[in-house]
Write a protein that holds these residues in place. Structure first.
Motif, short mmCIF file in Angstrom:
data_model
loop_
_atom_site.label_atom_id
_atom_site.label_comp_id
_atom_site.label_asym_id
_atom_site.label_seq_id
_atom_site.Cartn_x
_atom_site.Cartn_y
_atom_site.Cartn_z
N GLU A 21 0.84 -1.18 0.00
CA GLU A 21 0.00 0.00 0.00
C GLU A 21 0.88 1.24 0.00
O GLU A 21 1.92 1.28 0.66
CB GLU A 21 -0.87 -0.02 1.24
N SER A 22 0.48 2.26 -0.73
CA SER A 22 1.25 3.50 -0.78
C SER A 22 1.19 4.21 0.56
O SER A 22 0.18 4.22 1.24
CB SER A 22 0.68 4.42 -1.87
N ARG A 24 1.51 7.38 0.77
CA ARG A 24 0.90 8.68 0.48
C ARG A 24 -0.61 8.57 0.43
O ARG A 24 -1.16 7.56 0.02
CB ARG A 24 1.42 9.21 -0.85
N GLY A 59 -2.47 10.79 -1.43
CA GLY A 59 -2.89 11.22 -2.77
C GLY A 59 -2.15 10.48 -3.86
O GLY A 59 -1.22 9.71 -3.62
N THR A 60 -2.58 10.76 -5.09
CA THR A 60 -1.95 10.12 -6.25
C THR A 60 -1.36 11.15 -7.20
O THR A 60 -0.77 10.78 -8.21
CB THR A 60 -2.97 9.25 -7.00
N ARG A 61 -1.54 12.44 -6.92
CA ARG A 61 -1.01 13.48 -7.80
C ARG A 61 0.52 13.41 -7.82
O ARG A 61 1.16 13.22 -6.80
CB ARG A 61 -1.44 14.86 -7.31
N ARG A 62 1.08 13.56 -9.01
CA ARG A 62 2.54 13.54 -9.16
C ARG A 62 3.07 14.96 -8.96
O ARG A 62 3.26 15.70 -9.92
CB ARG A 62 2.92 12.97 -10.54
N GLY A 103 6.16 8.36 -6.41
CA GLY A 103 5.23 9.03 -7.31
C GLY A 103 5.36 10.54 -7.35
O GLY A 103 4.37 11.25 -7.55
N ASP A 137 -0.15 16.26 -0.23
CA ASP A 137 -1.36 15.45 -0.36
C ASP A 137 -2.43 15.84 0.66
O ASP A 137 -3.61 15.57 0.47
CB ASP A 137 -1.04 13.96 -0.15
#
Length: 171
Positions: free
Chosen positions: A3-4, A6, A8-11, A54, A162
C-alpha cells in the motif's frame, strides 16, 4: 502488493536546489558526507526516490547565487515545493531566502550534516555550528542524515502536499 504511504496520487513536482560547494561532494569530508561520490550521484538518488513514491524531482546545482535566483524565478510557477541545500549560502543567502519565500510554496532546508551541532558532535561540521538565515522562513528542516535528509524532505513534502489541511488550510 504494498500500500502507498501517500494519501494522494497526484505527481507533485519538487525542485531540489543545491548551493555552493555541493559540486565538490565526492571530495568532501567523508565523515560528514558519507559515500556519495558526486553531485550527479546525489541528484540520481533523489530523482529515483521521488519516482518510487510518485513524485517528480527536478534538480539544480550552482556555485553562484545569481544562477540560483534565476532558477527559482524560472520554476516558481511550475514547482509545487522546493528543497534547498543552501550549503555555502547557509549563513549569508538572504536573496535566495527572499526568492524562495516569494514563491509562496513550501520549502524544506536540507543538510548532510547537523549544522546546528558543535564540531565534536558525530554529525556536526568541523566548522559548525552554523546560523542558517533560511531557518526562520522555511516550512521544515531535514539534516544530519547525509543523503537521507533529501529522501526525508521529499517524502515529507509529498505527504504534506497530499494533505488538504497542510499550511493552514481550513480544517
Amino acid at each position: 502488493m504494498t500500500e502507498s504511504i501517500r494519501q494522494g496520487t497526484r505527481r507533485h513536482k519538487i525542485v531540489i536546489i543545491d548551493g555552493p560547494n555541493m559540486t565538490n561532494l565526492g571530495a568532501r569530508n567523508k565523515k560528514v558526507y558519507g559515500a556519495i561520490n558526486s553531485i550527479e550521484e546525489l541528484q540520481l538518488f533523489s530523482e529515483e526516490f521521488g519516482d518510487r513514491i510518485g513524485v517528480e524531482v527536478e534538480t539544480f546545482v550552482s556555485n553562484f547565487e545569481g544562477a540560483i535566483l534565476e532558477y527559482i524565478h524560472a520554476t516558481a510557477t511550475t514547482a509545487d515545493a522546493f528543497i534547498i541545500n543552501p550549503a555555502g549560502l547557509t549563513e549569508i543567502g538572504i536573496p535566495t531566502k527572499h526568492a524562495l519565500s516569494e514563491t509562496s510554496k513550501p520549502v524544506v532546508e536540507v543538510h548532510f550534516a547537523n549544522v546546528d551541532a558543535p564540531p565534536t558532535a558525530p554529525r556536526g561540521l568541523p566548522i559548525g555550528p552554523w546560523d542558517s538565515v533560511f531557518r526562520s522562513s522555511v516550512t521544515g528542516v531535514a539534516m544530519g542524515m547525509r543523503q537521507y535528509s533529501y529522501s526525508s524532505a521529499i517524502l515529507g513534502l509529498a505527504m504534506a502536499l497530499d494533505d488538504e489541511t497542510f499550511l493552514g488550510a481550513d480544517l
